[in-house]
Design a protein around this motif. Structure first.
Motif, PDB file in Angstrom:
ATOM      1  N   GLU A  85      33.502  78.612  46.402  1.00 32.24           N
ATOM      2  CA  GLU A  85      33.598  79.729  44.866  1.00 32.24           C
ATOM      3  C   GLU A  85      34.542  79.062  43.715  1.00 32.24           C
ATOM      4  O   GLU A  85      33.784  78.870  42.286  1.00 32.24           O
ATOM      5  CB  GLU A  85      33.901  81.272  44.952  1.00 32.24           C
ATOM      6  N   THR A  86      35.722  78.639  43.781  1.00 30.64           N
ATOM      7  CA  THR A  86      36.421  77.825  43.009  1.00 30.64           C
ATOM      8  C   THR A  86      35.970  76.895  41.952  1.00 30.64           C
ATOM      9  O   THR A  86      35.408  76.621  40.989  1.00 30.64           O
ATOM     10  CB  THR A  86      37.924  77.343  43.937  1.00 30.64           C
ATOM     11  N   VAL A  87      35.020  76.201  43.178  1.00 29.03           N
ATOM     12  CA  VAL A  87      34.500  74.769  42.624  1.00 29.03           C
ATOM     13  C   VAL A  87      33.194  74.780  41.805  1.00 29.03           C
ATOM     14  O   VAL A  87      32.889  74.200  40.766  1.00 29.03           O
ATOM     15  CB  VAL A  87      34.536  73.731  44.063  1.00 29.03           C
ATOM     16  N   LEU A  88      32.256  75.862  42.444  1.00 25.25           N
ATOM     17  CA  LEU A  88      31.157  75.757  41.983  1.00 25.25           C
ATOM     18  C   LEU A  88      31.305  76.977  40.030  1.00 25.25           C
ATOM     19  O   LEU A  88      30.716  77.118  39.572  1.00 25.25           O
ATOM     20  CB  LEU A  88      29.985  76.739  42.647  1.00 25.25           C
ATOM     21  N   LYS A  89      32.204  77.465  40.371  1.00 22.03           N
ATOM     22  CA  LYS A  89      32.821  78.034  39.153  1.00 22.03           C
ATOM     23  C   LYS A  89      33.355  76.895  37.733  1.00 22.03           C
ATOM     24  O   LYS A  89      32.586  77.437  37.055  1.00 22.03           O
ATOM     25  CB  LYS A  89      34.227  78.856  39.211  1.00 22.03           C
ATOM     26  N   ARG A  90      32.898  75.568  37.884  1.00 24.01           N
ATOM     27  CA  ARG A  90      33.522  74.467  37.351  1.00 24.01           C
ATOM     28  C   ARG A  90      32.544  73.791  37.033  1.00 24.01           C
ATOM     29  O   ARG A  90      32.434  73.555  36.298  1.00 24.01           O
ATOM     30  CB  ARG A  90      34.761  74.258  38.371  1.00 24.01           C
TER      31      ARG A  90
END
Length: 193
Positions: A85-90
């Protein structure tokens, strides 16, 4: 092989508990590197437009550039879904690999990336199993991930099966060796010699 460096970033997941190892496996010495994470980062860095490490904390003494560390937004729950989730927000599209799979070949990564054009998730499979955290993930997965988190579902396989996905088969022995326990760590040390 397609253009090197690959046009998408690489994120190495290194935020797990390492329960079966009994100590943080990412910090174990490996090959000529001080740690497994240093080995994996330096091995993959030349092949990608950018390389990052996903973790709960900054525990990486070898890495001077802290902008290469993606800290999980949720510090309490250990789940690769939360890291994704954190990675794909970026990123719109990213190659994901775990710290504990140091033998995945660049040719294999190339094959996964090459096949990712029309899919939200493309992962590797060998004779034994699907390697859910060795593949390409796109931002289109975020809606499913958010729903999974809301419903307390943390299985990567659930995300894959509910996405537009493709599984690529590979036959290479030991390429996907996963270092979870001491015996696997010893085997990996023997292979890397």
């Amino acid at each position: 092989m397609s253009q090197i460096p690959f046009k998408i970033p690489c994120v190495i997941l290194s935020g797990g508990k390492s329960q079966r190892m009994g100590e943080d496996k990412s910090l174990l010495p490996f090959s000529s590197s001080n740690s497994l994470i240093e080995y994996q980062y330096n091995r993959l860095k030349p092949y990608f437009s950018d390389t990052f490490i996903s973790s709960k904390t900054n525990k990486f003494l070898f890495l001077n550039d802290t902008s290469k560390i993606i800290l999980d937004e949720n510090k309490e729950i250990y789940s690769p879904i939360l890291a994704l989730e954190t990675v794909l927000k970026r990123f719109n599209k990213v190659f994901i690999i775990t710290v504990d799979t140091p033998f995945v070949k660049i040719e294999t990564i190339n094959e996964l990336i090459k096949n990712s054009t029309n899919y939200d998730v493309v992962v590797a499979r060998d004779r034994d199993k699907i390697h859910n955290l060795c593949g390409v993930f796109s931002k289109e997965c975020l809606a499913i991930i958010n729903n999974m988190i809301k419903n307390d579902i943390h299985k990567i396989n659930y995300l894959i099966k509910n996405s537009k996905y493709k599984i690529i088969d590979f036959e290479k022995e030991d390429e996907f060796l996963n270092i979870n326990e001491k015996k696997e760590y010893e085997k990996a040390l023997n292979i890397i010699k």
